[in-house]
Design an enzyme around this catalytic site. Structure first.
Site, PDB file in Angstrom:
ATOM      1  N   GLY A 238     -88.881  -8.122 -63.970  1.00  0.00           N
ATOM      2  CA  GLY A 238     -88.848  -8.187 -65.463  1.00  0.00           C
ATOM      3  C   GLY A 238     -87.677  -8.726 -66.034  1.00  0.00           C
ATOM      4  CD  GLU A 274     -92.519  -4.701 -57.592  1.00  0.00           C
ATOM      5  OE1 GLU A 274     -92.973  -4.770 -58.750  1.00  0.00           O
ATOM      6  OE2 GLU A 274     -93.189  -3.640 -56.834  1.00  0.00           O
ATOM      7  N   PRO A 275     -88.212  -8.738 -58.410  1.00  0.00           N
ATOM      8  CG  PRO A 275     -86.081  -9.606 -57.610  1.00  0.00           C
ATOM      9  CD  PRO A 275     -87.022  -8.479 -57.348  1.00  0.00           C
ATOM     10  N   GLY A 276     -89.076 -11.737 -59.894  1.00  0.00           N
ATOM     11  CA  GLY A 276     -89.736 -13.036 -59.531  1.00  0.00           C
ATOM     12  C   GLY A 276     -89.182 -14.089 -60.520  1.00  0.00           C
ATOM     13  NE  ARG A 313     -93.123 -18.897 -68.533  1.00  0.00           N
ATOM     14  CZ  ARG A 313     -92.374 -18.752 -69.508  1.00  0.00           C
ATOM     15  NH1 ARG A 313     -91.778 -19.847 -69.955  1.00  0.00           N
ATOM     16  NH2 ARG A 313     -92.144 -17.635 -70.185  1.00  0.00           N
ATOM     17  CE1 TYR A 317     -98.031 -15.266 -70.588  1.00  0.00           C
ATOM     18  CE2 TYR A 317     -96.639 -16.586 -69.831  1.00  0.00           C
ATOM     19  CZ  TYR A 317     -97.550 -15.852 -69.577  1.00  0.00           C
ATOM     20  OH  TYR A 317     -98.052 -15.602 -68.241  1.00  0.00           O
ATOM     21  CB  CYS A 343    -108.654 -33.605 -75.003  1.00  0.00           C
ATOM     22  SG  CYS A 343    -108.528 -35.347 -74.418  1.00  0.00           S
ATOM     23  CD  GLU A 344    -107.643 -27.143 -75.237  1.00  0.00           C
ATOM     24  OE1 GLU A 344    -107.410 -26.611 -76.190  1.00  0.00           O
ATOM     25  OE2 GLU A 344    -108.653 -27.234 -74.563  1.00  0.00           O
ATOM     26  CE1 TYR A 372     -95.240 -14.949 -63.003  1.00  0.00           C
ATOM     27  CE2 TYR A 372     -92.961 -15.180 -63.958  1.00  0.00           C
ATOM     28  CZ  TYR A 372     -93.939 -14.495 -63.323  1.00  0.00           C
ATOM     29  OH  TYR A 372     -93.643 -13.067 -62.339  1.00  0.00           O
TER      30      TYR A 372
HETATM   31  C1  LIG Z   1     -95.000 -10.018 -62.140  1.00  0.00           C
HETATM   32  C2  LIG Z   1     -94.541  -8.705 -61.668  1.00  0.00           C
HETATM   33  C3  LIG Z   1     -93.263  -8.795 -61.087  1.00  0.00           C
HETATM   34  C4  LIG Z   1     -92.062  -9.938 -61.404  1.00  0.00           C
HETATM   35  O1  LIG Z   1     -92.268  -9.872 -62.665  1.00  0.00           O
HETATM   36  P1  LIG Z   1     -90.938 -11.064 -63.009  1.00  0.00           P
HETATM   37  O2  LIG Z   1     -90.770 -11.056 -64.654  1.00  0.00           O
HETATM   38  O3  LIG Z   1     -91.184 -12.377 -62.584  1.00  0.00           O
HETATM   39  O4  LIG Z   1     -89.552 -10.622 -62.554  1.00  0.00           O
HETATM   40  C5  LIG Z   1     -93.085  -7.597 -60.599  1.00  0.00           C
HETATM   41  N1  LIG Z   1     -93.899  -6.545 -60.318  1.00  0.00           N
HETATM   42  C6  LIG Z   1     -95.033  -6.452 -60.505  1.00  0.00           C
HETATM   43  C7  LIG Z   1     -95.814  -5.579 -60.578  1.00  0.00           C
HETATM   44  C8  LIG Z   1     -95.458  -7.584 -61.380  1.00  0.00           C
HETATM   45  O5  LIG Z   1     -96.465  -7.578 -61.783  1.00  0.00           O
END
Ligand SMILES: *Cc1c(COP(=O)(O)O)cnc(C)c1O
Length: 415
Positions: A238, A274-276, A313, A317, A343-344, A372
């Site tokens: 997050g 859990e970084p994305g 995105r 969002y 076409c939106e 994303y």
């Molecule tokens: C999406 C998600 C993440 C990663 O979130 P980021 O904002 O991309 O870091 C981690 N854990 C869970 C359970 C998620 O659904």
């Protein structure tokens, strides 16, 4: 740095973006291997205590080449479907470094994950736990679990990516943790190992994290007092990135990590993060070509060949992405509404954006598109599915080929 101008030309590491665009065609996603390695390395060095594990959130960018690159650095994975689990395994991420999150795990998904002996199921509801127990028993196994606790914290992010409020579908309330863990402890197919929390995405303040870590700490004490063995704390992902020049900066990784350490280290647990987005977001660009410059009655539109089907995105969002020209201008600028061909009306990337004078055929780079982006791409309006390219120093390679209209049409069959 990752994306810089040299002699007025935008480079990705040591390759001119224009060269890639002319060979691969546009639109295309472009990722810097160096930037991803650097960022993951920072995570690994901050979360380096005994047994801590960085489980990259595969959903942010699930390309096999990206996963392979992270696997080589020792990454674990956070997956939310059997498909993502298969991707992670295929990329060489060992099962004992994979956690499985998500509110809707199905019987085949649980079975597959149990067969592979993954590190942990992050369980989000009682019916899910009951199902998991049943399947594990039928396989003669015990499923290692953490409950995802919903701490009812406002992550102060966009409402569509906040997940830790009581009205969100995720997790179980902290107030019910005692009851739920007691029940879980009575199930023979379940082995409790920890607690999980993920309060949302694109967080730009440290306070909600601090609240979440305190909640995790208090729950650990409580559940231990009740006789549960809590050895794993999954703190979710997050951490936000800076999408908009001049907007408040999200907490640094160092700040975030030291907050986690300060609050959680005394518990002696294995910490999973859990970084994305914060691993891959800044490492990617969406490269697009101007189709037309259209002078409207009131505004000047830059109609580009990337659309909401390539990068959802902004329309999903209201996300802001900075845009820069691939060939730097001479300082003279003009205001444009940057829009796609779909076409939106929602197919808009920027309003009143100052850019150098541009013409048909010029290239643009939409920034911070590594997370994303490609994973949400579709072929709406039957545009080809956008390709992905990875750059490493002086080399580049297509890591997902463009899916052409003929191939897309061939997926359909007559009645
Ligand atoms: C999406 C998600 C993440 C990663 O979130 P980021 O904002 O991309 O870091 C981690 N854990 C869970 C359970 C998620 O659904």
């Amino acid at each position: 740095m990752t994306f810089l101008y040299r002699e007025q030309q935008l480079y990705s590491e040591n390759v001119p973006v224009e060269k890639i665009a002319s060979q691969v065609g546009t639109p295309l996603y472009l990722y810097s291997a160096g930037a991803i390695r650097r960022r993951f390395g920072e995570y690994a060095s901050h979360f380096n205590s005994e047994g801590s594990l960085v489980c990259y959130a595969v959903k942010a960018n699930s390309n096999q080449a990206v996963l392979r690159l992270l696997a080589a650095l020792g990454a674990g994975a956070d997956v939310v479907s059997e498909g993502e689990l298969k991707r992670a395994l295929a990329a060489g991420i060992p099962a004992d470094r994979i956690v499985f999150s998500g509110v809707g795990k199905t019987v085949p998904e649980m079975t597959f994950a149990l067969e592979r002996d993954i590190l942990q199921f992050n369980v989000e509801s009682e019916p899910e736990l009951e199902q998991l127990n049943r399947i594990a028993l039928s396989m003669g196994k015990q499923a290692p679990i953490a409950f995802r606790i919903n701490p009812d914290i406002d992550a102060r992010t966009h409402r569509k990516i906040t997940t830790g409020k009581s009205e969100n579908k995720f997790g179980v309330p902290a107030s019910r943790a005692s009851e739920i863990y007691a029940w879980a402890a009575s199930l023979p197919g379940i082995r409790i190992q920890g607690i999980d929390m993920h309060i949302g995405s694109q967080l730009t303040e440290s306070e909600p994290f601090e609240q979440a870590f305190h909640c995790l700490r208090d729950l650990t004490h409580l559940l231990r007092e009740q006789g549960h063995e809590i050895t794993v704390l999954d703190i979710g992902g997050g951490l936000g990135i800076s999408y908009e020049d001049g907007a408040p900066e999200p907490p640094s990784l160092a700040e975030y990590a030291s907050l986690a350490r300060e609050i959680l280290a005394p518990l002696g647990c294995r910490v999973i993060v859990e970084p994305g987005r914060s691993v891959v977001g800044e490492a990617g660009l969406l490269i697009s070509r101007v189709i037309y410059v259209k002078q409207g009655e009131k505004r000047r539109f830059l109609i580009i060949d990337a659309g909401m089907n390539d990068l959802l995105r902004p329309s999903l969002y209201d996300a802001h992405h900075e845009i820069m020209p691939v060939r730097a201008g001479n300082g003279e600028t003009c205001l444009y509404d940057v829009v796609g061909p779909i076409c939106e009306t929602g197919d808009t990337f920027a309003l009143n954006k100052a850019l150098p004078l541009l013409e048909s055929g010029d290239l643009l780079a939409i920034k911070n598109a590594g997370a994303y982006g490609a994973v949400m791409a579709s072929f709406y309006n039957t545009h080809p599915l956008v390709p992905e390219v990875l750059v490493d120093d002086c080399e580049f390679r297509v890591i997902r080929a463009r899916l052409e209209a003929e191939q897309i049409i061939a997926f359909d069959s007559d009645f």
